[in-house]
Scaffold this motif. Structure first.
Motif, PDB file in Angstrom:
ATOM      1  N   LYS A 100      24.611  -2.806  51.835  1.00  0.00           N
ATOM      2  CA  LYS A 100      25.315  -3.149  50.608  1.00  0.00           C
ATOM      3  C   LYS A 100      24.802  -4.441  49.983  1.00  0.00           C
ATOM      4  O   LYS A 100      25.100  -4.726  48.827  1.00  0.00           O
ATOM      5  CB  LYS A 100      26.816  -3.258  50.880  1.00  0.00           C
ATOM      6  CG  LYS A 100      27.472  -1.942  51.272  1.00  0.00           C
ATOM      7  CD  LYS A 100      28.963  -2.103  51.486  1.00  0.00           C
ATOM      8  CE  LYS A 100      29.605  -0.773  51.840  1.00  0.00           C
ATOM      9  NZ  LYS A 100      31.072  -0.888  52.053  1.00  0.00           N
ATOM     10  N   PRO A 146      22.272  -0.735  43.467  1.00  0.00           N
ATOM     11  CA  PRO A 146      23.679  -0.810  43.880  1.00  0.00           C
ATOM     12  C   PRO A 146      24.626  -0.348  42.766  1.00  0.00           C
ATOM     13  O   PRO A 146      24.262  -0.327  41.591  1.00  0.00           O
ATOM     14  CB  PRO A 146      23.870  -2.307  44.141  1.00  0.00           C
ATOM     15  CG  PRO A 146      22.937  -2.964  43.154  1.00  0.00           C
ATOM     16  CD  PRO A 146      21.733  -2.057  43.082  1.00  0.00           C
ATOM     17  N   PHE A 258      24.963   4.123  46.280  1.00  0.00           N
ATOM     18  CA  PHE A 258      23.675   3.485  46.050  1.00  0.00           C
ATOM     19  C   PHE A 258      22.651   4.560  45.684  1.00  0.00           C
ATOM     20  O   PHE A 258      22.679   5.659  46.235  1.00  0.00           O
ATOM     21  CB  PHE A 258      23.213   2.736  47.297  1.00  0.00           C
ATOM     22  CG  PHE A 258      24.026   1.507  47.585  1.00  0.00           C
ATOM     23  CD1 PHE A 258      23.547   0.243  47.261  1.00  0.00           C
ATOM     24  CD2 PHE A 258      25.289   1.603  48.174  1.00  0.00           C
ATOM     25  CE1 PHE A 258      24.306  -0.901  47.516  1.00  0.00           C
ATOM     26  CE2 PHE A 258      26.044   0.479  48.434  1.00  0.00           C
ATOM     27  CZ  PHE A 258      25.549  -0.770  48.100  1.00  0.00           C
TER      28      PHE A 258
END
Length: 323
Positions: A100, A146, A258
Motif C-alpha cells: 500500500k 494506488p 491497486f
C-alpha cells in the motif's frame, strides 16, 4: 520462438485481409520487416504509434511478478540499484513496508525474477519488430497505481517517454507495457494520442497541480487539444507496444484497488547517446543525476556519462546471460 497466444491489434484483425499491393514497403518507418506482424498490424502501428497484442503474457508469469513485487514491498529482497517510489501524498513518517505504500519500482535489472519479464520470448518476439534483432533493455518499471487519495496525484500527465532517454534514434526504441490485471478508465488505464509519434519531442515540465505531483512525472502543455485521446482497456496479460514519441498518460485510479503493470523500454543496442546539455531534456537529465547520486551513493555525475549508459550496458550483459 513459438508464441503461445493469438495475436490481435486494437481496432484491427490480425488476419492478412488487406491488400499488400496498396501499401508500399518503403512507407514503413517504424516497424521492421519480418514474419511476426501482419501487414495490417504494421500499418496500424505506423499510423498510430502503438499496437496491442492480446493475452501475450501468461497468468503464471504475472503471478510470479506479483509475488516478487510483494517481497520487495516487505523488504524481503533489496536488489541493487532498485528505485522504490511512493505517492507524494504519503508522508514519510507514515511509511510502513507494504504494497500500500509503494507506487512504483524502477530499474529492477538486478532482480532476477522481475527481469525475467525482459527476457520472455513472447515479449522479445515482438520487440524485434521495432528494434531489430540486436536488443538492449534500457528502462524497467513495475507500476502499482494506488487508489487516488482525493488529490488526483495518482494520474500521470501526458508525456513522451523519449524525454527521459538520452539515446537515439527514436525509431529504434519501443516500450512493452503489460497489464497485470484488468485496466480501464476507472482504475487509470493508459491513454494515448494516436499518431503523435510522428511529431517532435516537446518540452516537458512538472504540471501545476494543486494536490502535488510525483517525482519525475513531467508533462507537456503544448499538444493539440483536438487530438482525441484513446483509452486502452486491457485485460491481464495484454501487452501494448508503443513508440517513445507517442504522447500518452493515465488518469487517476478511482477504484479501491491497486492497478499494476510491468514494462520495459527496449532499444537497438547500436543506439548512440547524446549530450543533454542545452537540449529541452536537460531538466530531466539533471533530476536523474540527483537520483543516481542518491541511489548509487555518488557525489557527482555528468550528463555526458548518463545513468542510461550504465543501465543499458548492465542489461545488455544480462541479456547475453539469459538468452
Amino acid at each position: 520462438i513459438q508464441c503461445r497466444s493469438s495475436l490481435s491489434s486494437i481496432a484491427h484483425p490480425t488476419s492478412r485481409t488487406g491488400s499488400p499491393a496498396s501499401f508500399q514497403p518503403q512507407q514503413f518507418q517504424y516497424t521492421r520487416e519480418n514474419n511476426v506482424l501482419s501487414l495490417e498490424q504494421r500499418k496500424f502501428y505506423e499510423e498510430n504509434g502503438f499496437l496491442i497484442i492480446k493475452n501475450l503474457v501468461s497468468d503464471a508469469d504475472i503471478q510470479r511478478f506479483r509475488n516478487e513485487f510483494e517481497r520487495i514491498c516487505r523488504q524481503e529482497v533489496k536488489p541493487f540499484g532498485l528505485l522504490v517510489m511512493r505517492d507524494v501524498t504519503i508522508p514519510k513518517s507514515e511509511y510502513v513496508p507494504s504494497e500500500k505504500m509503494i507506487s512504483k519500482v524502477q530499474d529492477f535489472q538486478e532482480d532476477e525474477e522481475l527481469f525475467r519479464y525482459c527476457t520472455l520470448p513472447e515479449i522479445l518476439k515482438y520487440v524485434e519488430c521495432f528494434t531489430g534483432p540486436n536488443i538492449m533493455a534500457m528502462h524497467t518499471m513495475l507500476i502499482n497505481k494506488p487508489p487516488d487519495s482525493g488529490k488526483k496525484t495518482s494520474r500521470h500527465p501526458l508525456h513522451q517517454d523519449l524525454h527521459y532517454f538520452p539515446f537515439r534514434p527514436s525509431n529504434s526504441i519501443v516500450c512493452a507495457w503489460t497489464a497485470m490485471e484488468h485496466t480501464d478508465r476507472n482504475n487509470g488505464c493508459l491513454a494515448v494520442l494516436p499518431g503523435t509519434h510522428k511529431g517532435p519531442l516537446k518540452p516537458h515540465d512538472y504540471p501545476q497541480w494543486e494536490g502535488g505531483v510525483n517525482i519525475m512525472f513531467h508533462g507537456i502543455q503544448d499538444y493539440d487539444k483536438n487530438n482525441a485521446r484513446v483509452h486502452l482497456v486491457m485485460e491481464k496479460g495484454d501487452t501494448v507496444f508503443f513508440h517513445p514519441l507517442l504522447i500518452h498518460g493515465s488518469g487517476r485510479n478511482k477504484s479501491q484497488g491497486f492497478r499494476k503493470i510491468i514494462s520495459c523500454h527496449f532499444a537497438d543496442a547500436n543506439c548512440h547517446y547524446i549530450d543533454l546539455k542545452g537540449t529541452n531534456q536537460e531538466n530531466a537529465g539533471k533530476e536523474m543525476e540527483e537520483i543516481v547520486c542518491k541511489v548509487y551513493g555518488q557525489k557527482t555525475t555528468s550528463l555526458k556519462v548518463c545513468l542510461w549508459t550504465f543501465v543499458g550496458k548492465v542489461m545488455s550483459l544480462l541479456f547475453n546471460i539469459f538468452l
